[in-house]
Write a protein that holds these residues in place. Sequence first.
Motif, PDB file in Angstrom:
ATOM      1  N   VAL A 101       0.824  -1.211   0.000  1.00 39.47           N
ATOM      2  CA  VAL A 101       0.000   0.000   0.000  1.00 39.47           C
ATOM      3  C   VAL A 101       0.864   1.270   0.000  1.00 39.47           C
ATOM      4  O   VAL A 101       0.553   2.260   0.669  1.00 39.47           O
ATOM      5  CB  VAL A 101      -0.961   0.017   1.213  1.00 39.47           C
ATOM      6  CG1 VAL A 101      -1.997  -1.072   1.083  1.00 39.47           C
ATOM      7  CG2 VAL A 101      -0.190  -0.132   2.525  1.00 39.47           C
ATOM      8  N   VAL A 158       3.020   4.761  -1.104  1.00 35.49           N
ATOM      9  CA  VAL A 158       2.455   6.080  -1.407  1.00 35.49           C
ATOM     10  C   VAL A 158       2.436   6.419  -2.885  1.00 35.49           C
ATOM     11  O   VAL A 158       1.763   7.379  -3.286  1.00 35.49           O
ATOM     12  CB  VAL A 158       3.203   7.201  -0.646  1.00 35.49           C
ATOM     13  CG1 VAL A 158       3.159   6.940   0.839  1.00 35.49           C
ATOM     14  CG2 VAL A 158       4.617   7.356  -1.147  1.00 35.49           C
ATOM     15  N   ALA A 159       3.162   5.678  -3.735  1.00 34.53           N
ATOM     16  CA  ALA A 159       3.151   6.017  -5.154  1.00 34.53           C
ATOM     17  C   ALA A 159       1.806   5.711  -5.797  1.00 34.53           C
ATOM     18  O   ALA A 159       1.534   6.173  -6.901  1.00 34.53           O
ATOM     19  CB  ALA A 159       4.277   5.287  -5.889  1.00 34.53           C
ATOM     20  N   GLY A 160       0.971   4.918  -5.118  1.00 34.89           N
ATOM     21  CA  GLY A 160      -0.398   4.682  -5.591  1.00 34.89           C
ATOM     22  C   GLY A 160      -1.329   4.874  -4.405  1.00 34.89           C
ATOM     23  O   GLY A 160      -1.823   3.926  -3.823  1.00 34.89           O
ATOM     24  N   LEU A 161      -1.526   6.132  -4.066  1.00 33.13           N
ATOM     25  CA  LEU A 161      -2.117   6.503  -2.794  1.00 33.13           C
ATOM     26  C   LEU A 161      -3.498   5.895  -2.577  1.00 33.13           C
ATOM     27  O   LEU A 161      -3.911   5.644  -1.433  1.00 33.13           O
ATOM     28  CB  LEU A 161      -2.203   8.030  -2.746  1.00 33.13           C
ATOM     29  CG  LEU A 161      -2.155   8.712  -1.406  1.00 33.13           C
ATOM     30  CD1 LEU A 161      -0.888   8.347  -0.658  1.00 33.13           C
ATOM     31  CD2 LEU A 161      -2.188  10.230  -1.617  1.00 33.13           C
ATOM     32  N   GLN A 162      -4.207   5.632  -3.677  1.00 33.27           N
ATOM     33  CA  GLN A 162      -5.578   5.119  -3.547  1.00 33.27           C
ATOM     34  C   GLN A 162      -5.605   3.778  -2.816  1.00 33.27           C
ATOM     35  O   GLN A 162      -6.613   3.436  -2.201  1.00 33.27           O
ATOM     36  CB  GLN A 162      -6.234   5.034  -4.930  1.00 33.27           C
ATOM     37  CG  GLN A 162      -5.804   3.854  -5.778  1.00 33.27           C
ATOM     38  CD  GLN A 162      -4.480   4.059  -6.480  1.00 33.27           C
ATOM     39  OE1 GLN A 162      -3.691   4.939  -6.138  1.00 33.27           O
ATOM     40  NE2 GLN A 162      -4.202   3.226  -7.463  1.00 33.27           N
ATOM     41  N   ARG A 163      -4.487   3.025  -2.903  1.00 38.30           N
ATOM     42  CA  ARG A 163      -4.453   1.727  -2.221  1.00 38.30           C
ATOM     43  C   ARG A 163      -4.467   1.891  -0.708  1.00 38.30           C
ATOM     44  O   ARG A 163      -5.069   1.102   0.014  1.00 38.30           O
ATOM     45  CB  ARG A 163      -3.194   0.949  -2.644  1.00 38.30           C
ATOM     46  CG  ARG A 163      -3.142   0.698  -4.146  1.00 38.30           C
ATOM     47  CD  ARG A 163      -1.868   0.015  -4.567  1.00 38.30           C
ATOM     48  NE  ARG A 163      -0.701   0.857  -4.285  1.00 38.30           N
ATOM     49  CZ  ARG A 163       0.530   0.583  -4.695  1.00 38.30           C
ATOM     50  NH1 ARG A 163       0.774  -0.533  -5.389  1.00 38.30           N
ATOM     51  NH2 ARG A 163       1.520   1.384  -4.413  1.00 38.30           N
ATOM     52  N   LEU A 198      -5.674   4.713   0.874  1.00 33.30           N
ATOM     53  CA  LEU A 198      -6.927   5.366   1.253  1.00 33.30           C
ATOM     54  C   LEU A 198      -8.066   4.361   1.276  1.00 33.30           C
ATOM     55  O   LEU A 198      -9.019   4.505   2.053  1.00 33.30           O
ATOM     56  CB  LEU A 198      -7.211   6.517   0.289  1.00 33.30           C
ATOM     57  CG  LEU A 198      -6.152   7.641   0.324  1.00 33.30           C
ATOM     58  CD1 LEU A 198      -6.479   8.729  -0.688  1.00 33.30           C
ATOM     59  CD2 LEU A 198      -6.025   8.228   1.729  1.00 33.30           C
ATOM     60  N   ALA A 199      -7.942   3.297   0.482  1.00 30.81           N
ATOM     61  CA  ALA A 199      -8.995   2.279   0.444  1.00 30.81           C
ATOM     62  C   ALA A 199      -9.134   1.531   1.767  1.00 30.81           C
ATOM     63  O   ALA A 199     -10.199   0.996   2.071  1.00 30.81           O
ATOM     64  CB  ALA A 199      -8.714   1.284  -0.688  1.00 30.81           C
TER      65      ALA A 199
END
Lengths: 249, 249, 249, 249, 249, 249, 249, 249
Positions: free
Chosen positions: G152, G154-159, G161-162
């Motif tokens: 999870v 930070v380069a794909g923050l949505q992971r 936040l999910a």
Amino acid sequence: MNSDRLQVLLSAVARGDTSVEDAVEDLRRLPFRDLGFAKLDTHRALRTGHPEVVFGAGKEPGQLAEIVAGLAESSTPVLVTRLSREGREHLACTFPEAHFDDEAGAMALGESPPPSGCVAVLCAGTSDIRVAAEAAFTATTLGSEVVRHWDVGVAGLQRLLAVREELDSARAIVVVAGMDGALPSVVGGLVRVPVIAVPTSVGYGASYGGLAALLAMLNSCAPGVSVVNIDNGFGAGYLAHVINAGAGT
Amino acid sequence: MNSDRLQVLLSAVARGDTSVEDAVEDLRRLPFRDLGFAKLDTHRALRTGHPEVVFGAGKEPGQLAEIVAGLAESSTPVLVTRLSREGREHLACTFPEAHFDDEAGAMALGESPPPSGCVAVLCAGTSDIRVAAEAAFTATTLGSEVVRHWDVGVAGLQRLLAVREELDSARAIVVVAGMDGALPSVVGGLVRVPVIAVPTSVGYGASYGGLAALLAMLNSCAPGVSVVNIDNGFGAGYLAHVINAGAGT
Amino acid sequence: MNSDRLQVLLSAVARGDTSVEDAVEDLRRLPFRDLGFAKLDTHRALRTGHPEVVFGAGKEPGQLAEIVAGLAESSTPVLVTRLSREGREHLACTFPEAHFDDEAGAMALGESPPPSGCVAVLCAGTSDIRVAAEAAFTATTLGSEVVRHWDVGVAGLQRLLAVREELDSARAIVVVAGMDGALPSVVGGLVRVPVIAVPTSVGYGASYGGLAALLAMLNSCAPGVSVVNIDNGFGAGYLAHVINAGAGT
Amino acid sequence: MNSDRLQVLLSAVARGDTSVEDAVEDLRRLPFRDLGFAKLDTHRALRTGHPEVVFGAGKEPGQLAEIVAGLAESSTPVLVTRLSREGREHLACTFPEAHFDDEAGAMALGESPPPSGCVAVLCAGTSDIRVAAEAAFTATTLGSEVVRHWDVGVAGLQRLLAVREELDSARAIVVVAGMDGALPSVVGGLVRVPVIAVPTSVGYGASYGGLAALLAMLNSCAPGVSVVNIDNGFGAGYLAHVINAGAGT
Amino acid sequence: MNSDRLQVLLSAVARGDTSVEDAVEDLRRLPFRDLGFAKLDTHRALRTGHPEVVFGAGKEPGQLAEIVAGLAESSTPVLVTRLSREGREHLACTFPEAHFDDEAGAMALGESPPPSGCVAVLCAGTSDIRVAAEAAFTATTLGSEVVRHWDVGVAGLQRLLAVREELDSARAIVVVAGMDGALPSVVGGLVRVPVIAVPTSVGYGASYGGLAALLAMLNSCAPGVSVVNIDNGFGAGYLAHVINAGAGT
Amino acid sequence: MNSDRLQVLLSAVARGDTSVEDAVEDLRRLPFRDLGFAKLDTHRALRTGHPEVVFGAGKEPGQLAEIVAGLAESSTPVLVTRLSREGREHLACTFPEAHFDDEAGAMALGESPPPSGCVAVLCAGTSDIRVAAEAAFTATTLGSEVVRHWDVGVAGLQRLLAVREELDSARAIVVVAGMDGALPSVVGGLVRVPVIAVPTSVGYGASYGGLAALLAMLNSCAPGVSVVNIDNGFGAGYLAHVINAGAGT
Amino acid sequence: MNSDRLQVLLSAVARGDTSVEDAVEDLRRLPFRDLGFAKLDTHRALRTGHPEVVFGAGKEPGQLAEIVAGLAESSTPVLVTRLSREGREHLACTFPEAHFDDEAGAMALGESPPPSGCVAVLCAGTSDIRVAAEAAFTATTLGSEVVRHWDVGVAGLQRLLAVREELDSARAIVVVAGMDGALPSVVGGLVRVPVIAVPTSVGYGASYGGLAALLAMLNSCAPGVSVVNIDNGFGAGYLAHVINAGAGT
Amino acid sequence: MNSDRLQVLLSAVARGDTSVEDAVEDLRRLPFRDLGFAKLDTHRALRTGHPEVVFGAGKEPGQLAEIVAGLAESSTPVLVTRLSREGREHLACTFPEAHFDDEAGAMALGESPPPSGCVAVLCAGTSDIRVAAEAAFTATTLGSEVVRHWDVGVAGLQRLLAVREELDSARAIVVVAGMDGALPSVVGGLVRVPVIAVPTSVGYGASYGGLAALLAMLNSCAPGVSVVNIDNGFGAGYLAHVINAGAGT
């Protein structure tokens, strides 16, 4: 080449027993033994009172044997540390009378002086034993009586406090620790004799191969503590013996 | 809190002279003196045979005086190092009988024991004198006789060789050097007594505030050398005295 | 592409012997030889007076042979350092006339210039020999006479002092040392010629792969000392030869 | 204390002209001048062919003047570097005949030898001039002719290429650079004489006070380059002169 | 999850076409694909305009194949770097249509966009080719035209100057160098486009695994130069393509 | 000195309009302006398309004014960064028409090109504003439109997400952060344009003057991120403009 | 040795049930179990409420089994981490009832307490799973309920936040990340419970074996974050459990 | 922006009470307060349960007052740390009702919650008090009861053992130490609650501004110990309170 020898030599020149040329040559030819790839400091025992010691790591087994034989002609005991498996095997064949301590990874050839005066060697954890054993073997070989206390790190303080009074009978204490290197500070606050701290490369991550322990020991808040190189069990044992031997004078 | 006191206390409990509650309290209340901002380790002299020493840097003059007075009640001499100008002036007023060594930046209050046994202190360059003087003053205050050899660095080897034989009469040698830190290795190869190496922050550029000298000393190729913190003249002088005192036993 | 060639070219343009287009092309096409994966600087001998040298580590045996062959067409001798076992075997087959020095881990192809002027190479301990041998072989191959003094570290100073006068006949001195890196400072204080210090990765713990020696050498308190990279025996031998060659002019 | 003097001395002993006791004393009393806080190495000029140089930083003006006067009795010129404003003023009063170079922060007392042979000093940026000037002044004072090229860094390569041919007439080249320390690699690839690289503490952030430049220079891909300490303009100028002087023999 | 999709979703809620509960769920379930041990950021192509790239080092061959297959369902091309031999073999079996570049140690699956706009990739020495090839392959796969110039280091400056004018036609230049890391500074002073500097771990001793080159590049005296991690050819090629793609808009 | 000028010059030589000697001279005299202490690279605008920028730190006010005047003759705008208070006052008197940005500590002299294309500058905390302002002023002066977002660090992520869509309209994004340096990784994962990360020396303790942020940024897990030196706002703004300008072509 | 036991002992002395000598002995013999090469701190469970844990790396399989058996006599569960393949096999034979987690490289012997209270363990990338699994296994074994969120970063923050709301139900959160170490800062800004950051040695180049992540985490701009050693999943899991257990009181 | 608010908002959209445009806007406008130079994270108290704290170092007094006033509107208490003398004076005028702790260098504005649950703060030496006081003041302000033990370093172990049982009543223990950083390891081995170690920059020489203590603490051989940044008393006090508050639930 001390004053006495100088007096003798110059008197011989004054008497004409020695020519000027020979004296010049003699003064220049200082005592060491040249093997080509190595110049054995056979003069060291005379100069410092303690024999030269052979650092075994990275030396060829054949070279090692040649160096040991060369030193043994001048003085004994000869101590070899950091033996590789190959070095150990080769030396065991060449010098069957030698004494090996495999925990310490070291060898001694020739009789040690009768032990006199006590040195204590402590280590913080079981992984530090290898270095501590090298210190203990070195001091023993050079002629000190050695008391060992393994695995007495500060995270279980009662283990150290249990042996505290034994520490006071030593003339020098070697304290071996990796990781946080906290043990020498605690020991240094408890005893009245010199503490020689040995950081080890035991640890991982931010121990940086012993740097953490080294820095902690250099910054020990207890006076009377000095430090040797990381994993330098030999150096600590040697120094402990030198202090012990001096105290025995 | 040693075995003897424990025997006395427990015997008193056994005799009923001391109640269990009092003994519990006594065993818990170990000897230190609480000033609020500091807990003076007045027990140290008993425990280690040497007095607590006050590190003057960063302490307020008033605090310093309070600490010195507190310690002086328990034992003397009291040694203060790293005195600022303000600290020195305040202490000079408060303790007019104290002895100050401005080269060392240190103060001693109370009589030193009569000197016995000799410690040598060497330094490589004139900029290292401040640290070497701290070492010398410390050892002197604690009760060692001290011989000083300033400015005997290896770039002019004849200066060191000129004093070589004097070194052999010392029971411990403090060697202070900055820059390349080479002096302890050379001294260590010449003498038979423990060498305490003190790196100094003297230098510039890649000396990195004494790191170059520190690393060189830790890697000394001469055995019998140990190292204390950068600029730690006090620690070296203290340790030299401890070794000297042990040798005098 | 020096002034003389420029004059010749432009005069040809002025005379009409060379077209403008050809001159543009010629001025742009500077002399190197493109092998695709490498651009051989065959111009270097012309530009610097010394041939390009091949750093053998990490190069495929086949690539090595191709590079050596390419350079040998332009000028000789061709020097290859840091040979792996595989590289050495492949080159020995391809160039049976080449000269190998296994202690140095290096190869020379083609005749060296007749030796002129002397370079001295010293090392502190037996483990430093590999690097010292690389320096000695390099200087010999390029055309210097080389004198070797192995195992003359400062912990047994008499070994160095025994060869001191021989040092004065050299035009440059390479001093190789690991651990505390103290030898160049001592040598630099004794001689009148340039000292090129080579730290080695020999040591353990706080030697940090040669960092301790490197820093000590950079902080040498003796002037006339400069430093090359850790284990860079080649660089030191090359520079010693350049100084020697300049002194021979 | 060389062989010749030894021969003379011993012959005198053999003839009875010198007593054994005097000879012992004489052999021990090597030539240096003891000021108490400093031992002047007046023997250095004899031993190394070049005078001792005074590092002015951190020395008291009065001490400085005493040292300069002491050295000037033995040999001239006397060179002082890293002069503080106070030191400069005090020395200017004491030695009105001295020559000061304020860009270099240095002083020379006494006549320099007539210049012979050329040394080039380059610097990459205007902030490096202070260090480069120290190098140039040092070499000039010791007796080299010096050519200066300021602000010829690699980001504007045409500035360096414009002076390229002048470089070939030098017998040694000092290259001073901070920040990325790239200039010595480029110069080293262009010339046939030794390049002495001086990293400076010029820069910010990840220059780490000259560490970036120092490491770059130690890793120079051009052979013939060696390195001195950060900001050590003096050392580089001294070494350049030694090489130049050797080349003039 | 951009504004447009938000508008669509909320309008559907307003129209009653989507229930509140579903909208809450939808807003929370952001687009990535969960494999258990990895959460594939399939949303990245949408978000950043460039596909997610797989760093192959340290991943099991089976995991790699699973990840590649998962990404290939969302968008192509899929790029995998730092392939081990095992990883390469497994992927070659699983995806026979993939394209492998063994010099770069990388794989591409699926069609690249038609090349548009030019990126130049330079490296200083032959040992830097591996990293440079990774940069070139990355940019090519993503859709840039790539020009390669190998072995153009600053020690033989004519090799760089020979290709200088070709550099001006690139929209971004990747400069790969180990050791002294000097090449980006020289290139940055010659061109008008962004220079992306890649330090490599090529070197030995005081190169400290690329630290020397990294620091030199961060301190480049030429503006327009930025730096990526040591050996990060992929990152440089990716960024060069992003710049190139932006310039092509 | 490009091909065109070379053609013209050589044609003139071919026609006899220019003598060989003059052509040799002309080819050697490359365009820079020599002030003695500095060689102004007036050729840079021609060569790289962007003017030379003056790093104000450590330069004397008088020198600064001389350099600015010299550059202004060749091309404008002239940009000066890292102005000291004294430098700023002197330049304000000398160049009353100049524009100063005190938050950025910088000055611009002469008209900027009309802005075209957008660059975004973000900073993580209020202490980073100084560096971010330098980046913004640099890009503005060179001709970019600049959007600023201050204090959008990752510890309060909603502040960054609030401006996210504005980021997509920029052609390059400068991200300035000290302490943990985490912001560029988060931004790099959200946008499609190049991210230029600037570590700042903001922080204390283990931030080591920006080292923590620098290392974090070099290891960013988001591709498309490159890094400049610590506190190098100028370099980031310059590079962002170069990318923006290239994208506008 | 707590107050209660002291009361009991002293009362026995007061009653005469225990002799003074026995009491002295008893007070000195604190509870640990001496295996010769190790002193098991069996007293720890009593003292700290949590069992001693065995660090398996570098211990011989036979030693490991002996230590485990020794500890299991005092209290369970016994946890062993960093198991080598050999260690795992030997322990699996010796303790067939033990539970092994191969992803974590750890073993548990004996029943865990019933789980109470929740700890969350997050990791940034798939290469961090090994360390995260060690943390999760440790906390589970000691008696915490554990929720895992892998990959999870930070380069794909949505992971991240999910899973955000699930985080709020944990009483402590372990966040494991290598490379830029940015994840703990982002998590720390989102949650109300203690965050224990674990840097991993995942990365290459300037990650310096986890140093980059370590420094980033120590400089986290979100409060409530503390850090353990690189790769110390065990320590983080242990601490998370201690916090969880305290919260459950 | 949690699920509940999302439900409310979306229900309003579904009912038509809120337009789609307003909802889009609302969803985008997350709660922070923009002062231009700073974006106050007023949402933090809602999100993490603890207020934002102001790091006073390097902020202008006027800015500080503006930030404090902005935060005080949202929630209290407001805590400001690292106050300069100027900052303290300005805030004292602006907020006469605020509470200042000059030993800690901090200020609190507004009522603290009633204290509940105990946190212990220890420091090793008197020079560490400043950092320890910051930790204690922070925890007190946030609502913890705090017990202080100053000057209990390991060199006089009896001082720590004297307070040992008081430690067991704390729910979290902050241990502050410089120099060798040994205290947390000893405390961690004695207690059952989380230990938060704070290295301080107290020391000299090889303490490297707290690095020695930091590394020692990260390598603590006692589990249950985690570390915050050097001198980060605030962070440790904050975390101790968070743990304490969680334990009170």
